[in-house]
Motif scaffolding. Structure first.
Motif, PDB file in Angstrom:
ATOM      1  N   GLU A  21       0.385   3.127   0.580  1.00 44.64           N
ATOM      2  CA  GLU A  21      -1.069   3.342   0.652  1.00 44.64           C
ATOM      3  C   GLU A  21      -1.460   4.815   0.475  1.00 44.64           C
ATOM      4  O   GLU A  21      -2.648   5.127   0.396  1.00 44.64           O
ATOM      5  N   LEU A  22      -0.489   5.717   0.464  1.00 45.73           N
ATOM      6  CA  LEU A  22      -0.806   7.148   0.424  1.00 45.73           C
ATOM      7  C   LEU A  22      -0.997   7.629  -1.009  1.00 45.73           C
ATOM      8  O   LEU A  22      -0.079   7.558  -1.831  1.00 45.73           O
ATOM      9  N   GLU A  23      -2.158   8.189  -1.258  1.00 46.72           N
ATOM     10  CA  GLU A  23      -2.448   8.690  -2.597  1.00 46.72           C
ATOM     11  C   GLU A  23      -1.647   9.962  -2.865  1.00 46.72           C
ATOM     12  O   GLU A  23      -1.555  10.843  -2.015  1.00 46.72           O
ATOM     13  N   GLY A  24      -1.046  10.015  -4.017  1.00 45.99           N
ATOM     14  CA  GLY A  24      -0.245  11.188  -4.381  1.00 45.99           C
ATOM     15  C   GLY A  24       1.244  10.940  -4.223  1.00 45.99           C
ATOM     16  O   GLY A  24       2.062  11.713  -4.692  1.00 45.99           O
ATOM     17  N   THR A  25       1.591   9.829  -3.548  1.00 42.27           N
ATOM     18  CA  THR A  25       3.015   9.475  -3.437  1.00 42.27           C
ATOM     19  C   THR A  25       3.207   7.960  -3.555  1.00 42.27           C
ATOM     20  O   THR A  25       3.967   7.497  -4.394  1.00 42.27           O
ATOM     21  N   GLY A  26       2.479   7.169  -2.759  1.00 45.59           N
ATOM     22  CA  GLY A  26       2.567   5.702  -2.872  1.00 45.59           C
ATOM     23  C   GLY A  26       1.781   5.207  -4.070  1.00 45.59           C
ATOM     24  O   GLY A  26       2.239   4.340  -4.817  1.00 45.59           O
ATOM     25  N   VAL A  27       0.582   5.721  -4.226  1.00 44.47           N
ATOM     26  CA  VAL A  27      -0.250   5.452  -5.414  1.00 44.47           C
ATOM     27  C   VAL A  27      -0.619   6.792  -6.039  1.00 44.47           C
ATOM     28  O   VAL A  27      -0.873   7.767  -5.334  1.00 44.47           O
ATOM     29  N   VAL A  28      -0.606   6.845  -7.355  1.00 45.53           N
ATOM     30  CA  VAL A  28      -0.949   8.083  -8.052  1.00 45.53           C
ATOM     31  C   VAL A  28      -2.003   7.779  -9.112  1.00 45.53           C
ATOM     32  O   VAL A  28      -2.101   6.654  -9.600  1.00 45.53           O
ATOM     33  N   VAL A  29      -2.795   8.777  -9.427  1.00 45.64           N
ATOM     34  CA  VAL A  29      -3.779   8.632 -10.514  1.00 45.64           C
ATOM     35  C   VAL A  29      -3.121   9.134 -11.797  1.00 45.64           C
ATOM     36  O   VAL A  29      -2.640  10.264 -11.850  1.00 45.64           O
ATOM     37  N   GLU A  30      -3.043   8.242 -12.772  1.00 48.52           N
ATOM     38  CA  GLU A  30      -2.479   8.598 -14.083  1.00 48.52           C
ATOM     39  C   GLU A  30      -3.450   8.171 -15.163  1.00 48.52           C
ATOM     40  O   GLU A  30      -3.787   6.984 -15.251  1.00 48.52           O
ATOM     41  N   GLY A  31      -3.898   9.138 -15.955  1.00 48.64           N
ATOM     42  CA  GLY A  31      -4.846   8.819 -17.023  1.00 48.64           C
ATOM     43  C   GLY A  31      -6.110   8.180 -16.482  1.00 48.64           C
ATOM     44  O   GLY A  31      -6.650   7.264 -17.100  1.00 48.64           O
ATOM     45  N   GLY A  32      -6.541   8.629 -15.276  1.00 48.10           N
ATOM     46  CA  GLY A  32      -7.773   8.109 -14.695  1.00 48.10           C
ATOM     47  C   GLY A  32      -7.628   6.766 -13.997  1.00 48.10           C
ATOM     48  O   GLY A  32      -8.606   6.212 -13.506  1.00 48.10           O
ATOM     49  N   ARG A  33      -6.395   6.232 -13.947  1.00 46.79           N
ATOM     50  CA  ARG A  33      -6.183   4.927 -13.311  1.00 46.79           C
ATOM     51  C   ARG A  33      -5.272   5.081 -12.104  1.00 46.79           C
ATOM     52  O   ARG A  33      -4.350   5.896 -12.108  1.00 46.79           O
ATOM     53  N   MET A  34      -5.489   4.265 -11.080  1.00 45.07           N
ATOM     54  CA  MET A  34      -4.600   4.247  -9.924  1.00 45.07           C
ATOM     55  C   MET A  34      -3.358   3.430 -10.300  1.00 45.07           C
ATOM     56  O   MET A  34      -3.475   2.272 -10.695  1.00 45.07           O
ATOM     57  N   VAL A  35      -2.206   4.039 -10.145  1.00 45.53           N
ATOM     58  CA  VAL A  35      -0.955   3.358 -10.463  1.00 45.53           C
ATOM     59  C   VAL A  35      -0.119   3.253  -9.186  1.00 45.53           C
ATOM     60  O   VAL A  35       0.079   4.247  -8.486  1.00 45.53           O
ATOM     61  N   GLN A  36       0.352   2.017  -8.871  1.00 44.57           N
ATOM     62  CA  GLN A  36       1.184   1.818  -7.681  1.00 44.57           C
ATOM     63  C   GLN A  36       2.583   2.327  -7.988  1.00 44.57           C
ATOM     64  O   GLN A  36       3.275   1.795  -8.848  1.00 44.57           O
ATOM     65  N   ARG A  37       3.002   3.376  -7.277  1.00 45.37           N
ATOM     66  CA  ARG A  37       4.294   4.004  -7.554  1.00 45.37           C
ATOM     67  C   ARG A  37       5.374   3.485  -6.596  1.00 45.37           C
ATOM     68  O   ARG A  37       6.548   3.453  -6.939  1.00 45.37           O
ATOM     69  N   LYS A  38       4.959   3.125  -5.377  1.00 42.85           N
ATOM     70  CA  LYS A  38       5.909   2.673  -4.352  1.00 42.85           C
ATOM     71  C   LYS A  38       5.428   1.359  -3.754  1.00 42.85           C
ATOM     72  O   LYS A  38       4.219   1.147  -3.614  1.00 42.85           O
ATOM     73  N   GLU A  39       6.394   0.517  -3.357  1.00 44.97           N
ATOM     74  CA  GLU A  39       6.044  -0.694  -2.594  1.00 44.97           C
ATOM     75  C   GLU A  39       6.336  -0.496  -1.111  1.00 44.97           C
ATOM     76  O   GLU A  39       5.956  -1.330  -0.288  1.00 44.97           O
ATOM     77  N   CYS A  40       7.004   0.593  -0.771  1.00 47.45           N
ATOM     78  CA  CYS A  40       7.420   0.900   0.598  1.00 47.45           C
ATOM     79  C   CYS A  40       6.239   0.746   1.562  1.00 47.45           C
ATOM     80  O   CYS A  40       5.166   1.249   1.265  1.00 47.45           O
ATOM     81  N   PRO A  41       6.352   0.082   2.700  1.00 43.93           N
ATOM     82  CA  PRO A  41       7.563  -0.454   3.341  1.00 43.93           C
ATOM     83  C   PRO A  41       7.938  -1.873   2.914  1.00 43.93           C
ATOM     84  O   PRO A  41       8.658  -2.546   3.664  1.00 43.93           O
ATOM     85  N   GLY A  42       7.494  -2.314   1.755  1.00 49.31           N
ATOM     86  CA  GLY A  42       7.838  -3.661   1.292  1.00 49.31           C
ATOM     87  C   GLY A  42       6.592  -4.514   1.186  1.00 49.31           C
ATOM     88  O   GLY A  42       5.743  -4.511   2.076  1.00 49.31           O
ATOM     89  N   LYS A  43       6.484  -5.236   0.070  1.00 45.77           N
ATOM     90  CA  LYS A  43       5.242  -5.988  -0.170  1.00 45.77           C
ATOM     91  C   LYS A  43       5.073  -7.173   0.774  1.00 45.77           C
ATOM     92  O   LYS A  43       3.974  -7.701   0.914  1.00 45.77           O
ATOM     93  N   ALA A  44       6.147  -7.579   1.461  1.00 43.80           N
ATOM     94  CA  ALA A  44       6.022  -8.680   2.426  1.00 43.80           C
ATOM     95  C   ALA A  44       5.388  -8.218   3.742  1.00 43.80           C
ATOM     96  O   ALA A  44       5.107  -9.040   4.617  1.00 43.80           O
ATOM     97  N   ILE A  45       5.172  -6.911   3.891  1.00 43.79           N
ATOM     98  CA  ILE A  45       4.524  -6.409   5.112  1.00 43.79           C
ATOM     99  C   ILE A  45       3.043  -6.203   4.833  1.00 43.79           C
ATOM    100  O   ILE A  45       2.669  -5.446   3.940  1.00 43.79           O
ATOM    101  N   ASP A  46       2.219  -6.925   5.594  1.00 43.00           N
ATOM    102  CA  ASP A  46       0.768  -6.811   5.505  1.00 43.00           C
ATOM    103  C   ASP A  46       0.352  -5.644   6.417  1.00 43.00           C
ATOM    104  O   ASP A  46       0.436  -5.750   7.638  1.00 43.00           O
ATOM    105  N   MET A  47      -0.071  -4.533   5.829  1.00 42.99           N
ATOM    106  CA  MET A  47      -0.368  -3.345   6.633  1.00 42.99           C
ATOM    107  C   MET A  47      -1.610  -3.539   7.507  1.00 42.99           C
ATOM    108  O   MET A  47      -1.705  -2.943   8.572  1.00 42.99           O
ATOM    109  N   ASP A  48      -2.564  -4.365   7.077  1.00 44.46           N
ATOM    110  CA  ASP A  48      -3.740  -4.621   7.938  1.00 44.46           C
ATOM    111  C   ASP A  48      -3.309  -5.368   9.206  1.00 44.46           C
ATOM    112  O   ASP A  48      -3.760  -5.055  10.311  1.00 44.46           O
ATOM    113  N   ARG A  49      -2.412  -6.340   9.022  1.00 46.41           N
ATOM    114  CA  ARG A  49      -1.886  -7.062  10.193  1.00 46.41           C
ATOM    115  C   ARG A  49      -1.106  -6.099  11.084  1.00 46.41           C
ATOM    116  O   ARG A  49      -1.235  -6.131  12.310  1.00 46.41           O
TER     117      ARG A  49
END
Ligand SMILES: [Zn+2]
Length: 186
Positions: A138-166
């Protein structure tokens, strides 16, 4: 009651760490090892040797805390150590790592509950809100980065099976329990 075992003085270290002002910590970051079967020792050896982050190795393990699948918890670094885990956020973020391979299956409840209690205790001690507990992805600049004006998901950490809102709700619930999260130094 959960016991926090301090192994910060016996984990492998590569060189003297950078020290920061603890008062600047405003974010708790949840990570995973993303490696099947890795425990805290293997993780520390990897971080302090030549690795994907630095050919010289990082100064120390990247995570201040580590939680095993059965809920056993370790303190790996004093909070004032500025460790390398989230790039541009390293000054202000403190890391909690799950021993978890980030596969399709979610981590055991016991591990997530222990991590939530630990994060609740951290949030309380640092004077933060549960919304400041973020997944690495969820952290911009490491987990998600802006490339060419678009948000790109760079990391799945801590794993996509973990719901961070929960997970944040679990942290909030732990804070509201009578007596608090109940984490004690062993
Ligand atoms: Zn991570």
């Amino acid at each position: 009651m959960r016991w926090l075992h301090d192994i910060s003085r016996v984990l492998p270290v590569n060189r003297d760490p950078e020290i920061r002002d603890e008062a600047g910590i405003d974010t708790v970051v949840l990570h995973c090892t993303a490696m099947p079967g890795w425990n805290v020792w293997e993780t520390a050896r990897y971080h302090t040797s030549s690795n994907h982050i630095s050919p010289d190795g990082c100064p120390t393990i990247g995570y201040a805390y580590f939680v095993e699948p059965d809920g056993l918890m370790y303190r790996c670094l004093p909070r004032a150590v500025r460790s390398w885990h989230v790039g541009p956020w390293n000054d202000r973020a403190i890391g909690v790592c799950l021993a978890y391979d980030a596969g399709e299956e979610a981590p055991p409840d016991e591990q997530l509950e222990a991590a939530a209690d630990l994060c609740a205790d951290l949030v309380r001690e640092l004077g933060l809100e549960p919304r400041r507990v973020l997944g690495h992805r969820e952290l911009e600049g490491t987990g998600v980065v802006v490339e060419g004006g678009r948000m790109v998901q760079r990391k799945e950490c801590p794993g996509k099976a973990i719901d961070m809102d929960r997970f944040r709700r679990m942290v909030a619930d732990a804070l509201e329990r009578p007596g608090g999260a109940g984490v004690k130094d062993a």
